[in-house]
Design an enzyme around this catalytic site. Structure first.
Site, PDB file in Angstrom:
ATOM      1  N   ARG A 256      57.983  65.223  86.076  1.00 39.08           N
ATOM      2  CA  ARG A 256      56.968  64.293  86.548  1.00 39.08           C
ATOM      3  C   ARG A 256      56.038  63.956  85.391  1.00 39.08           C
ATOM      4  NH1 ARG A 256      55.209  67.558  92.053  1.00 39.08           N
ATOM      5  NH2 ARG A 256      57.230  67.426  93.107  1.00 39.08           N
TER       6      ARG A 256
ATOM      7  N   ASP B 147      52.265  62.057  84.275  1.00 38.86           N
ATOM      8  CA  ASP B 147      50.963  61.639  84.782  1.00 38.86           C
ATOM      9  C   ASP B 147      50.747  60.149  84.575  1.00 38.86           C
ATOM     10  OD1 ASP B 147      50.207  64.203  85.530  1.00 38.86           O
ATOM     11  OD2 ASP B 147      49.328  64.659  83.575  1.00 38.86           O
TER      12      ASP B 147
ATOM     13  N   ARG C  73      49.252  67.869  76.586  1.00 39.45           N
ATOM     14  CA  ARG C  73      48.007  67.173  76.250  1.00 39.45           C
ATOM     15  C   ARG C  73      46.903  68.155  75.877  1.00 39.45           C
ATOM     16  NH1 ARG C  73      46.929  63.611  81.315  1.00 39.45           N
ATOM     17  NH2 ARG C  73      44.931  63.328  80.218  1.00 39.45           N
TER      18      ARG C  73
END
Length: 246
Positions: A50, A52, A198
């Site tokens: 998945r 973001d 991140r």
């Protein structure tokens, strides 16, 4: 019923992420709508991972089960036709075994994070890189990054919304290099925590700017506390690169 594996490229800017969302468009939703227009079948598209909101993909892998008799090429061409003008493209389509699963058959995932290290504002690359104005020491970033390679408790680098059962992950590779004005960070692992890449990038940038040392990064890792994080890098510089299968 035939199971097809898809290789997908997309610009994540217009979407709330890969997965269906109630509050905005998703990459998954756009592809499933295009398949419905092609086959008349309501399907679920399962991905290797998945992403973001704002995160891109160069080679996301996914699978879908289709009843209509179509060759992989014809299915790919039809989906792509119905996807336009979405910034999503099926790069490859192939038949796979019924027990092949884009997520559960995957044995490795790799991401790339792109930083444009210049003072001038973004023009052509807006929404596709993180611009950092002050000079970054890529060598210091790479040396510090090796602290994070291996099996660790990555709680510090984990979103509070992460649904993973454990914060312990094995990071296979975390490399940093400079290409002209670009800083390229590559990460590879079996799987990642929500926001892990991140968050690691944000801390490595603190090292590159001289605000942190490698010891500070080690302390943040050891703290196993989200509050020890330097910062979370923005999503627009992150790319899902590749999913690996046996």
């Amino acid at each position: 019923m035939t199971r097809f594996a898809l290789t997908i490229e997309f610009d994540g800017g217009p979407y709330m992420g890969w997965q269906w969302q109630d509050h905005g468009p998703s990459v998954q939703g756009a592809i499933e709508e295009a398949i419905f227009k092609t086959t008349g079948e309501k399907t679920l598209v399962y991905s290797a991972g998945r992403t973001d909101a704002g995160v891109h993909a160069l080679g996301m892998r996914a699978h879908v089960d289709v009843e209509k008799g179509l060759s992989p090429f014809r299915l790919m061409e039809a989906i792509n036709a119905h996807l336009r003008p979405h910034p999503i493209a099926i790069l490859h389509c192939e038949e796979v075994a019924d027990d092949w699963h884009a997520r559960f058959s995957c044995i490795g995932r790799s991401y790339q994070y792109r930083i444009l290290n210049r003072r001038a504002s973004l023009t052509l690359e807006k929404g596709r890189v993180w611009r950092v104005g002050p000079h970054l020491d890529a060598d210091a970033m790479h040396a510090a990054a090796q602290i994070l390679v291996g099996v660790h408790d990555f709680t510090t680098f984990r979103s509070t919304a992460c649904q993973s059962a454990s914060p312990v992950k094995s990071l296979e590779r975390l490399n940093v290099r400079r290409e002209g004005q670009y800083i390229i960070i590559e990460a590879a692992a079996l799987s990642f925590l929500h926001h892990q890449v991140r968050s690691m990038v944000g801390c490595l940038v603190a090292v590159g700017l001289g605000r942190w040392t490698a010891n500070d990064l080690q302390a943040a890792l050891d703290a196993a506390d989200r509050s020890a994080l330097a910062e979370n890098a923005p999503p627009e510089g992150l790319y899902f690169v590749r999913a690996i299968y046996p």
